[in-house]
Scaffold this motif. Structure first.
Motif, PDB file in Angstrom:
ATOM      1  N   LEU A 139      -7.226 -17.977   1.781  1.00  0.00           N
ATOM      2  CA  LEU A 139      -7.241 -16.540   1.521  1.00  0.00           C
ATOM      3  C   LEU A 139      -6.575 -15.790   2.664  1.00  0.00           C
ATOM      4  CD1 LEU A 139      -8.110 -14.107  -0.184  1.00  0.00           C
ATOM      5  CD2 LEU A 139     -10.345 -14.225   0.946  1.00  0.00           C
ATOM      6  N   ASP A 140      -6.896 -16.167   3.885  1.00  0.00           N
ATOM      7  CA  ASP A 140      -6.279 -15.529   5.052  1.00  0.00           C
ATOM      8  C   ASP A 140      -4.774 -15.739   5.052  1.00  0.00           C
ATOM      9  OD1 ASP A 140      -8.753 -14.640   5.908  1.00  0.00           O
ATOM     10  OD2 ASP A 140      -9.037 -16.291   7.343  1.00  0.00           O
ATOM     11  N   ALA A 141      -4.328 -16.946   4.701  1.00  0.00           N
ATOM     12  CA  ALA A 141      -2.887 -17.237   4.650  1.00  0.00           C
ATOM     13  C   ALA A 141      -2.197 -16.408   3.574  1.00  0.00           C
ATOM     14  CB  ALA A 141      -2.659 -18.726   4.398  1.00  0.00           C
ATOM     15  N   LEU A 142      -2.838 -16.257   2.422  1.00  0.00           N
ATOM     16  CA  LEU A 142      -2.271 -15.431   1.353  1.00  0.00           C
ATOM     17  C   LEU A 142      -2.194 -13.964   1.771  1.00  0.00           C
ATOM     18  CD1 LEU A 142      -4.054 -17.010  -1.742  1.00  0.00           C
ATOM     19  CD2 LEU A 142      -1.606 -17.117  -1.222  1.00  0.00           C
ATOM     20  N   ARG A 143      -3.241 -13.460   2.408  1.00  0.00           N
ATOM     21  CA  ARG A 143      -3.241 -12.068   2.876  1.00  0.00           C
ATOM     22  C   ARG A 143      -2.151 -11.848   3.915  1.00  0.00           C
ATOM     23  NH1 ARG A 143      -9.786 -11.061   3.310  1.00  0.00           N
ATOM     24  NH2 ARG A 143     -10.002 -10.250   1.181  1.00  0.00           N
ATOM     25  N   LEU A 144      -2.005 -12.797   4.811  1.00  0.00           N
ATOM     26  CA  LEU A 144      -0.985 -12.699   5.845  1.00  0.00           C
ATOM     27  C   LEU A 144       0.409 -12.682   5.227  1.00  0.00           C
ATOM     28  CD1 LEU A 144      -0.712 -12.552   8.914  1.00  0.00           C
ATOM     29  CD2 LEU A 144      -0.645 -15.046   8.951  1.00  0.00           C
ATOM     30  N   ASP A 145       0.655 -13.571   4.296  1.00  0.00           N
ATOM     31  CA  ASP A 145       1.946 -13.620   3.607  1.00  0.00           C
ATOM     32  C   ASP A 145       2.220 -12.317   2.852  1.00  0.00           C
ATOM     33  OD1 ASP A 145       4.352 -14.983   2.468  1.00  0.00           O
ATOM     34  OD2 ASP A 145       3.188 -14.818   0.606  1.00  0.00           O
ATOM     35  N   ALA A 146       1.202 -11.813   2.149  1.00  0.00           N
ATOM     36  CA  ALA A 146       1.372 -10.564   1.393  1.00  0.00           C
ATOM     37  C   ALA A 146       1.643  -9.392   2.331  1.00  0.00           C
ATOM     38  CB  ALA A 146       0.135 -10.296   0.533  1.00  0.00           C
ATOM     39  N   ALA A 147       0.966  -9.358   3.468  1.00  0.00           N
ATOM     40  CA  ALA A 147       1.174  -8.276   4.431  1.00  0.00           C
ATOM     41  C   ALA A 147       2.577  -8.320   5.012  1.00  0.00           C
ATOM     42  CB  ALA A 147       0.134  -8.344   5.547  1.00  0.00           C
ATOM     43  N   LYS A 148       3.046  -9.527   5.298  1.00  0.00           N
ATOM     44  CA  LYS A 148       4.384  -9.673   5.885  1.00  0.00           C
ATOM     45  C   LYS A 148       5.475  -9.378   4.863  1.00  0.00           C
ATOM     46  CE  LYS A 148       3.283 -12.997   9.519  1.00  0.00           C
ATOM     47  NZ  LYS A 148       3.472 -14.388   9.989  1.00  0.00           N
ATOM     48  N   ARG A 149       5.392  -9.985   3.693  1.00  0.00           N
ATOM     49  CA  ARG A 149       6.464  -9.830   2.690  1.00  0.00           C
ATOM     50  C   ARG A 149       6.357  -8.541   1.889  1.00  0.00           C
ATOM     51  NH1 ARG A 149       7.382 -13.864  -1.400  1.00  0.00           N
ATOM     52  NH2 ARG A 149       5.186 -14.445  -1.396  1.00  0.00           N
ATOM     53  N   GLY A 150       5.155  -8.209   1.453  1.00  0.00           N
ATOM     54  CA  GLY A 150       4.991  -7.053   0.574  1.00  0.00           C
ATOM     55  C   GLY A 150       4.739  -5.747   1.292  1.00  0.00           C
ATOM     56  N   LYS A 151       4.392  -5.837   2.574  1.00  0.00           N
ATOM     57  CA  LYS A 151       4.120  -4.658   3.397  1.00  0.00           C
ATOM     58  C   LYS A 151       3.112  -3.718   2.748  1.00  0.00           C
ATOM     59  CE  LYS A 151       8.350  -5.053   5.966  1.00  0.00           C
ATOM     60  NZ  LYS A 151       9.528  -4.410   6.513  1.00  0.00           N
ATOM     61  N   TRP A 152       2.061  -4.323   2.179  1.00  0.00           N
ATOM     62  CA  TRP A 152       0.958  -3.575   1.579  1.00  0.00           C
ATOM     63  C   TRP A 152       1.443  -2.592   0.507  1.00  0.00           C
ATOM     64  CZ3 TRP A 152      -2.820  -2.075   6.133  1.00  0.00           C
ATOM     65  CH2 TRP A 152      -3.466  -3.230   6.583  1.00  0.00           C
ATOM     66  N   ASN A 153       2.458  -3.005  -0.237  1.00  0.00           N
ATOM     67  CA  ASN A 153       2.966  -2.218  -1.371  1.00  0.00           C
ATOM     68  C   ASN A 153       3.426  -0.815  -0.984  1.00  0.00           C
ATOM     69  OD1 ASN A 153       2.518  -4.375  -3.027  1.00  0.00           O
ATOM     70  ND2 ASN A 153       0.893  -3.445  -4.208  1.00  0.00           N
ATOM     71  N   MET A 154       3.954  -0.673   0.216  1.00  0.00           N
ATOM     72  CA  MET A 154       4.373   0.633   0.697  1.00  0.00           C
ATOM     73  C   MET A 154       5.392   1.293  -0.230  1.00  0.00           C
ATOM     74  SD  MET A 154       5.079   1.662   4.614  1.00  0.00           S
ATOM     75  CE  MET A 154       6.809   1.396   4.819  1.00  0.00           C
ATOM     76  N   GLY A 155       6.277   0.502  -0.819  1.00  0.00           N
ATOM     77  CA  GLY A 155       7.276   1.060  -1.735  1.00  0.00           C
ATOM     78  C   GLY A 155       6.646   1.702  -2.955  1.00  0.00           C
ATOM     79  N   PHE A 156       5.548   1.122  -3.439  1.00  0.00           N
ATOM     80  CA  PHE A 156       4.856   1.673  -4.603  1.00  0.00           C
ATOM     81  C   PHE A 156       4.159   2.987  -4.245  1.00  0.00           C
ATOM     82  CE2 PHE A 156       5.572  -2.657  -5.827  1.00  0.00           C
ATOM     83  CZ  PHE A 156       5.817  -2.582  -7.188  1.00  0.00           C
ATOM     84  N   PHE A 157       3.623   3.073  -3.046  1.00  0.00           N
ATOM     85  CA  PHE A 157       2.982   4.312  -2.627  1.00  0.00           C
ATOM     86  C   PHE A 157       4.016   5.416  -2.409  1.00  0.00           C
ATOM     87  CE2 PHE A 157      -0.455   1.387  -2.084  1.00  0.00           C
ATOM     88  CZ  PHE A 157      -1.549   2.133  -2.487  1.00  0.00           C
ATOM     89  N   ALA A 158       5.180   5.058  -1.903  1.00  0.00           N
ATOM     90  CA  ALA A 158       6.252   6.055  -1.762  1.00  0.00           C
ATOM     91  C   ALA A 158       6.698   6.548  -3.140  1.00  0.00           C
ATOM     92  CB  ALA A 158       7.427   5.459  -0.990  1.00  0.00           C
ATOM     93  N   ALA A 159       6.801   5.635  -4.096  1.00  0.00           N
ATOM     94  CA  ALA A 159       7.157   6.036  -5.463  1.00  0.00           C
ATOM     95  C   ALA A 159       6.079   6.925  -6.065  1.00  0.00           C
ATOM     96  CB  ALA A 159       7.379   4.799  -6.334  1.00  0.00           C
ATOM     97  N   GLY A 160       4.823   6.626  -5.773  1.00  0.00           N
ATOM     98  CA  GLY A 160       3.734   7.482  -6.231  1.00  0.00           C
ATOM     99  C   GLY A 160       3.857   8.884  -5.660  1.00  0.00           C
ATOM    100  N   ALA A 161       4.234   8.983  -4.393  1.00  0.00           N
ATOM    101  CA  ALA A 161       4.423  10.300  -3.777  1.00  0.00           C
ATOM    102  C   ALA A 161       5.524  11.079  -4.497  1.00  0.00           C
ATOM    103  CB  ALA A 161       4.757  10.147  -2.294  1.00  0.00           C
TER     104      ALA A 161
END
Length: 186
Positions: free
Chosen positions: A5-27
């Motif tokens: 789980l920690d490895a998956l979270r780390l990978d998602a944080a590094k590659r997906g950057k916590w979905n920042m692009g989706f939040f910008a689109a929401g704005a």
């Protein structure tokens, strides 16, 4: 299990950057919804708001590229869970969105503001941060208070508040994510 789980979270944080692009689109969507709400009659605004929801995904992909994020984190089970949950929420609430647009259009922005953050709690768990759950809780309470107590703000202040929340979330993601990575990337 925890290590995986920690490895998956780390990978998602590094590659997906916590979905920042989706939040910008929401704005962008909610800023547009605000402009539409103050300049267009409700009978036409409701159509534009629904049409605008179909533009969120392509705009999110564009913002993700600008931020250097992988918008789908393919191959990461947590990224896929977040994506599946989000698409499920959109699909399952669409009949409610349509019913509101047709039969109670003055409630459409309230319904959208609440429905479109239901999956944020899954994001909080998947990414290992409370940020998204806090965003959703504050958002639901705030838009509900506006809708029920200040009806004249329903088409202007309500979407503007959601837009500001998205902008705020986009601004706090990078420092929180960096801090989270420094504590978890060992």
């Amino acid at each position: 299990m925890t290590d995986n789980l920690d490895a998956l979270r780390l990978d998602a944080a590094k590659r997906g950057k916590w979905n920042m692009g989706f939040f910008a689109a929401g704005a962008v969507f909610w800023l547009s919804a605000t402009v539409i709400g103050v300049t267009v009659d409700l009978s036409q605004a409701r159509i534009l708001w629904i049409a605008g929801t179909f533009l969120i995904l392509p705009v999110a992909v564009l913002f993700s590229r600008v931020f250097g994020a992988d918008p789908f984190t393919k191959g990461n089970a947590l990224g896929e869970l977040v994506g599946f949950t989000h698409m499920s929420v959109i699909a399952m609430t669409f009949p409610i969105i349509l019913a509101s647009a047709i039969f109670l259009p003055q409630a459409l922005l309230l319904v959208m503001a609440i429905a479109y953050c239901l999956d944020f709690y899954v994001m909080s768990w998947a990414f290992g941060t409370r940020l998204f759950g806090v965003h959703a809780a504050v958002r639901v309470v705030t838009v509900s208070l506006i809708w029920f107590t200040v009806p004249q703000w329903r088409m202007s202040v309500l979407p503007a508040v959601v837009a500001v929340m998205y902008v705020g979330t986009v601004l706090v993601i990078p420092p929180l994510r960096r801090r989270w990575l420094s504590l978890n990337d060992r």
